[in-house]
Design a protein around this motif. Structure first.
Motif, PDB file in Angstrom:
ATOM      1  N   ASN A   1       0.946  -1.264  -0.236  1.00 39.85           N
ATOM      2  CA  ASN A   1       0.033   0.213   0.006  1.00 39.85           C
ATOM      3  C   ASN A   1       0.916   1.299  -0.046  1.00 39.85           C
ATOM      4  O   ASN A   1       0.973   2.120   1.036  1.00 39.85           O
ATOM      5  N   LEU A   2       1.321   1.678  -1.434  1.00 42.90           N
ATOM      6  CA  LEU A   2       2.220   2.967  -1.271  1.00 42.90           C
ATOM      7  C   LEU A   2       1.331   4.043  -1.014  1.00 42.90           C
ATOM      8  O   LEU A   2       1.937   5.025  -0.526  1.00 42.90           O
ATOM      9  N   GLU A   3       0.235   4.072  -1.017  1.00 39.83           N
ATOM     10  CA  GLU A   3      -0.973   5.162  -0.935  1.00 39.83           C
ATOM     11  C   GLU A   3      -0.880   5.253   0.697  1.00 39.83           C
ATOM     12  O   GLU A   3      -1.287   6.524   0.951  1.00 39.83           O
ATOM     13  N   SER A   4      -0.435   4.485   1.517  1.00 39.41           N
ATOM     14  CA  SER A   4      -0.494   4.886   3.017  1.00 39.41           C
ATOM     15  C   SER A   4       0.655   5.833   3.272  1.00 39.41           C
ATOM     16  O   SER A   4       0.567   6.596   4.473  1.00 39.41           O
ATOM     17  N   LEU A   5       1.446   6.260   2.040  1.00 38.94           N
ATOM     18  CA  LEU A   5       2.598   7.201   2.509  1.00 38.94           C
ATOM     19  C   LEU A   5       2.031   8.408   2.654  1.00 38.94           C
ATOM     20  O   LEU A   5       2.808   9.227   3.350  1.00 38.94           O
ATOM     21  N   ARG A   6       0.654   8.802   2.296  1.00 43.62           N
ATOM     22  CA  ARG A   6       0.006  10.008   2.345  1.00 43.62           C
ATOM     23  C   ARG A   6      -0.255  10.207   3.800  1.00 43.62           C
ATOM     24  O   ARG A   6      -0.330  11.287   4.126  1.00 43.62           O
ATOM     25  N   GLU A   7      -0.335   9.324   4.690  1.00 41.25           N
ATOM     26  CA  GLU A   7      -0.554   9.491   6.106  1.00 41.25           C
ATOM     27  C   GLU A   7       0.835   9.915   6.692  1.00 41.25           C
ATOM     28  O   GLU A   7       0.729  10.307   7.743  1.00 41.25           O
ATOM     29  N   LEU A   8       1.889   9.847   6.380  1.00 45.78           N
ATOM     30  CA  LEU A   8       3.132  10.009   6.790  1.00 45.78           C
ATOM     31  C   LEU A   8       3.785  11.369   6.206  1.00 45.78           C
ATOM     32  O   LEU A   8       4.512  12.010   6.884  1.00 45.78           O
ATOM     33  N   GLY A   9       2.923  11.864   5.094  1.00 40.59           N
ATOM     34  CA  GLY A   9       3.449  13.087   4.570  1.00 40.59           C
ATOM     35  C   GLY A   9       2.835  14.237   5.190  1.00 40.59           C
ATOM     36  O   GLY A   9       2.172  14.246   6.215  1.00 40.59           O
ATOM     37  N   PRO A  10       2.814  15.385   4.471  1.00 40.90           N
ATOM     38  CA  PRO A  10       3.604  15.747   3.131  1.00 40.90           C
ATOM     39  C   PRO A  10       5.129  15.898   3.560  1.00 40.90           C
ATOM     40  O   PRO A  10       5.793  15.935   4.663  1.00 40.90           O
ATOM     41  N   PHE A  11       5.951  15.411   2.460  1.00 38.81           N
ATOM     42  CA  PHE A  11       7.401  15.535   2.319  1.00 38.81           C
ATOM     43  C   PHE A  11       8.127  16.837   1.742  1.00 38.81           C
ATOM     44  O   PHE A  11       7.438  17.009   0.662  1.00 38.81           O
ATOM     45  N   ASP A  12       8.789  17.337   2.372  1.00 40.51           N
ATOM     46  CA  ASP A  12       9.583  18.361   1.405  1.00 40.51           C
ATOM     47  C   ASP A  12      10.532  17.910   0.342  1.00 40.51           C
ATOM     48  O   ASP A  12      10.802  18.566  -0.595  1.00 40.51           O
ATOM     49  N   VAL A  13      11.140  16.648   0.580  1.00 43.09           N
ATOM     50  CA  VAL A  13      12.121  16.204  -0.323  1.00 43.09           C
ATOM     51  C   VAL A  13      11.829  14.632  -0.562  1.00 43.09           C
ATOM     52  O   VAL A  13      11.642  14.069   0.387  1.00 43.09           O
ATOM     53  N   ILE A  14      11.645  14.190  -1.944  1.00 45.24           N
ATOM     54  CA  ILE A  14      11.506  12.866  -2.158  1.00 45.24           C
ATOM     55  C   ILE A  14      12.656  12.350  -3.166  1.00 45.24           C
ATOM     56  O   ILE A  14      13.093  13.066  -3.976  1.00 45.24           O
ATOM     57  N   LEU A  15      13.485  11.435  -2.697  1.00 48.00           N
ATOM     58  CA  LEU A  15      14.539  10.778  -3.480  1.00 48.00           C
ATOM     59  C   LEU A  15      14.129   9.688  -4.257  1.00 48.00           C
ATOM     60  O   LEU A  15      13.717   8.562  -3.621  1.00 48.00           O
ATOM     61  N   ASP A  16      14.088   9.618  -5.697  1.00 50.34           N
ATOM     62  CA  ASP A  16      13.184   8.444  -6.120  1.00 50.34           C
ATOM     63  C   ASP A  16      14.070   7.885  -7.383  1.00 50.34           C
ATOM     64  O   ASP A  16      14.463   8.578  -8.620  1.00 50.34           O
ATOM     65  N   PRO A  17      14.543   6.778  -7.353  1.00 50.53           N
ATOM     66  CA  PRO A  17      15.117   5.940  -8.501  1.00 50.53           C
ATOM     67  C   PRO A  17      14.253   5.223  -9.337  1.00 50.53           C
ATOM     68  O   PRO A  17      14.572   4.564 -10.155  1.00 50.53           O
TER      69      PRO A  17
ATOM     70  N   LEU B   1       2.254   9.532  -7.858  1.00 56.47           N
ATOM     71  CA  LEU B   1       2.240   9.346  -6.443  1.00 56.47           C
ATOM     72  C   LEU B   1       3.089  10.478  -5.668  1.00 56.47           C
ATOM     73  O   LEU B   1       2.676  11.003  -4.794  1.00 56.47           O
ATOM     74  N   ASN B   2       4.346  10.620  -6.236  1.00 55.96           N
ATOM     75  CA  ASN B   2       5.249  11.578  -5.776  1.00 55.96           C
ATOM     76  C   ASN B   2       4.665  12.910  -5.507  1.00 55.96           C
ATOM     77  O   ASN B   2       4.867  13.794  -4.676  1.00 55.96           O
ATOM     78  N   LEU B   3       3.983  13.511  -6.793  1.00 54.71           N
ATOM     79  CA  LEU B   3       3.467  14.812  -6.724  1.00 54.71           C
ATOM     80  C   LEU B   3       2.417  15.022  -5.944  1.00 54.71           C
ATOM     81  O   LEU B   3       2.403  16.003  -4.986  1.00 54.71           O
ATOM     82  N   GLY B   4       1.531  14.205  -5.381  1.00 58.62           N
ATOM     83  CA  GLY B   4       0.730  14.079  -4.357  1.00 58.62           C
ATOM     84  C   GLY B   4       1.267  13.962  -2.748  1.00 58.62           C
ATOM     85  O   GLY B   4       0.713  14.381  -1.947  1.00 58.62           O
ATOM     86  N   LEU B   5       2.307  13.445  -2.661  1.00 60.17           N
ATOM     87  CA  LEU B   5       3.137  13.435  -1.601  1.00 60.17           C
ATOM     88  C   LEU B   5       3.861  14.616  -0.828  1.00 60.17           C
ATOM     89  O   LEU B   5       4.005  14.907   0.253  1.00 60.17           O
ATOM     90  N   LEU B   6       4.045  15.358  -1.977  1.00 64.82           N
ATOM     91  CA  LEU B   6       5.088  16.697  -1.510  1.00 64.82           C
ATOM     92  C   LEU B   6       4.219  17.703  -1.065  1.00 64.82           C
ATOM     93  O   LEU B   6       3.339  18.154  -1.393  1.00 64.82           O
ATOM     94  N   ALA B   7       5.019  18.363  -0.199  1.00 62.40           N
ATOM     95  CA  ALA B   7       4.546  19.445   0.339  1.00 62.40           C
ATOM     96  C   ALA B   7       4.690  20.589  -0.367  1.00 62.40           C
ATOM     97  O   ALA B   7       5.330  20.766  -1.381  1.00 62.40           O
ATOM     98  N   ARG B   8       3.858  21.852   0.045  1.00 59.74           N
ATOM     99  CA  ARG B   8       4.258  23.003  -0.968  1.00 59.74           C
ATOM    100  C   ARG B   8       5.870  23.354  -0.717  1.00 59.74           C
ATOM    101  O   ARG B   8       6.446  23.218   0.028  1.00 59.74           O
ATOM    102  N   ASP B   9       6.416  23.866  -1.812  1.00 61.32           N
ATOM    103  CA  ASP B   9       7.816  24.110  -2.279  1.00 61.32           C
ATOM    104  C   ASP B   9       8.561  22.965  -1.897  1.00 61.32           C
ATOM    105  O   ASP B   9       9.821  22.826  -1.840  1.00 61.32           O
ATOM    106  N   GLY B  10       7.874  21.618  -2.313  1.00 58.18           N
ATOM    107  CA  GLY B  10       8.723  20.459  -2.139  1.00 58.18           C
ATOM    108  C   GLY B  10       9.634  20.158  -3.266  1.00 58.18           C
ATOM    109  O   GLY B  10       9.583  20.650  -4.637  1.00 58.18           O
ATOM    110  N   ARG B  11      10.721  19.460  -3.316  1.00 58.21           N
ATOM    111  CA  ARG B  11      11.565  18.952  -4.179  1.00 58.21           C
ATOM    112  C   ARG B  11      11.485  17.727  -4.597  1.00 58.21           C
ATOM    113  O   ARG B  11      11.559  16.674  -3.593  1.00 58.21           O
ATOM    114  N   TRP B  12      11.370  17.021  -5.652  1.00 61.61           N
ATOM    115  CA  TRP B  12      11.519  15.782  -6.069  1.00 61.61           C
ATOM    116  C   TRP B  12      12.654  15.629  -6.959  1.00 61.61           C
ATOM    117  O   TRP B  12      12.864  16.089  -8.237  1.00 61.61           O
ATOM    118  N   VAL B  13      13.369  14.756  -6.554  1.00 64.79           N
ATOM    119  CA  VAL B  13      14.894  14.383  -7.338  1.00 64.79           C
ATOM    120  C   VAL B  13      14.713  13.047  -7.914  1.00 64.79           C
ATOM    121  O   VAL B  13      14.553  11.853  -7.114  1.00 64.79           O
TER     122      VAL B  13
END
Length: 320
Positions: A189-205, A213-225
């Motif tokens: 259940n990756l969607e359960s990450l929404r309960e842990l966020g939002p995140f300021d930075v996501i590092l994604d390989p 999913l990443n876009l939905g998890l990020l906080a305002r002014d978040g950075r997705w690498v």
């Protein structure tokens, strides 16, 4: 010298000429080389080295300096670990002297071989490109990988709570033991990450598969690498959400960066990160060592996704 090549999806030791050691370069007798996913891709023929780089496998190694060119501060006999665009899985390697770092006190050469690629990648993407600030929340996909394991430790050391997505309960436990706050299993259940966020930075390989999913998890002014494409190269994004959150999407690679960029990155790593090894706050997390004759087994182990941390291929057991 013997050098490991990727040949039609397998690995094969071949004889290759020893390169010259010119001004600004050092020659290193290789004790061990670290394995990375880029090596799997190169073996398969889908990730060739940059122009001018060695076609021998291996993006990192450790060993002993055996020759120095003019204008170099290293000395013969120095123990070093090296960041490479290729060539690490060979009996010796010649490289830009600025791309070597001293082996941290208390570590073997086999352990040191597992450091340069993953710590340089984690430091570059989290702290230089994403400009991670103390207290900001981080999400690390593939958190038990070599890069993920390094990133967890850096987040802990620099005051950033982090969470992970991983493939098994065992790998989640590994991440929590390193300092992650928690995480989820990607097959459940990756969607359960929404309960842990939002995140300021996501590092994604992973890439395409996780984009929405990443876009939905990020906080305002978040950075997705994004640093990889394990989940595909294409994605659909809600651009209104991207704009509304002021999200920055950063595509990042390290292997094809120029020599000056890598030199500055490693100098920063040496100043800010390397002392933490001597303090016992960072660990290379070398999980398995394979001998030169077990090269195919080493690649199979990495490909299995059952290793949490790093693998080293030992080329000179007398040194490693």
């Amino acid at each position: 010298m013997k050098a490991l090549q990727g040949v039609e999806g397998r690995v094969e030791w071949q004889e290759r000429p020893s390169p010259d050691c010119d001004a600004g370069q050092i020659r290193v007798r290789v004790a061990a080389a670290g394995l990375n996913r880029a090596d799997l891709l190169q073996r398969a023929g889908s990730y060739p080295p940059p122009p001018g780089a060695s076609d021998t496998l291996g993006l990192e190694c450790a060993g002993v300096v055996s020759e120095v060119g003019p204008g170099v501060d290293w000395n013969v006999g120095d123990r070093v670990c090296c960041l490479l665009a290729g060539g690490g899985m060979a009996q010796e390697v010649v490289l830009d002297a600025r791309h070597a770092l001293p082996v941290p006190e208390g570590l073997s050469l086999a352990q040191a071989a597992a450091l340069p690629e993953v710590y340089a990648t984690a430091w570059l993407n989290l702290f230089q490109l994403a400009r991670l600030q103390p207290g900001e929340k981080v999400l690390l996909h593939a958190g038990a990988s070599g890069v993920g394991s390094a990133a967890i430790q850096l987040c802990k050391a620099f005051g950033n709570p982090c969470w992970v997505s991983v493939g098994s309960e065992e790998r989640l436990a590994h991440c929590i033991a390193l300092g992650a706050q928690g995480g989820v299993l990607r097959k459940q259940n990756l969607e359960s990450l929404r309960e842990l966020g939002p995140f300021d930075v996501i590092l994604d390989p992973v890439g395409g598969q996780y984009a929405e999913l990443n876009l939905g998890l990020l906080a305002r002014d978040g950075r997705w690498v994004n640093i990889g494409l394990m989940g595909g190269r294409e994605a659909r994004l809600d651009m209104a959400q991207l704009l509304g959150k002021r999200v920055q999407v950063i595509g990042s690679t390290l292997r094809n960066r120029d020599d000056g960029f890598k030199a500055e990155l490693l100098a920063d790593l040496r100043r800010q990160v390397w002392p933490l090894f001597a303090e016992g706050r960072l660990d290379p997390l070398l999980q398995r060592r394979f001998s030169q004759d077990e090269a195919a087994d080493a690649f199979a182990a990495l490909e299995s996704n059952q290793i949490a941390g790093k693998i080293a291929l030992v080329l000179d057991p007398d040194l490693a």
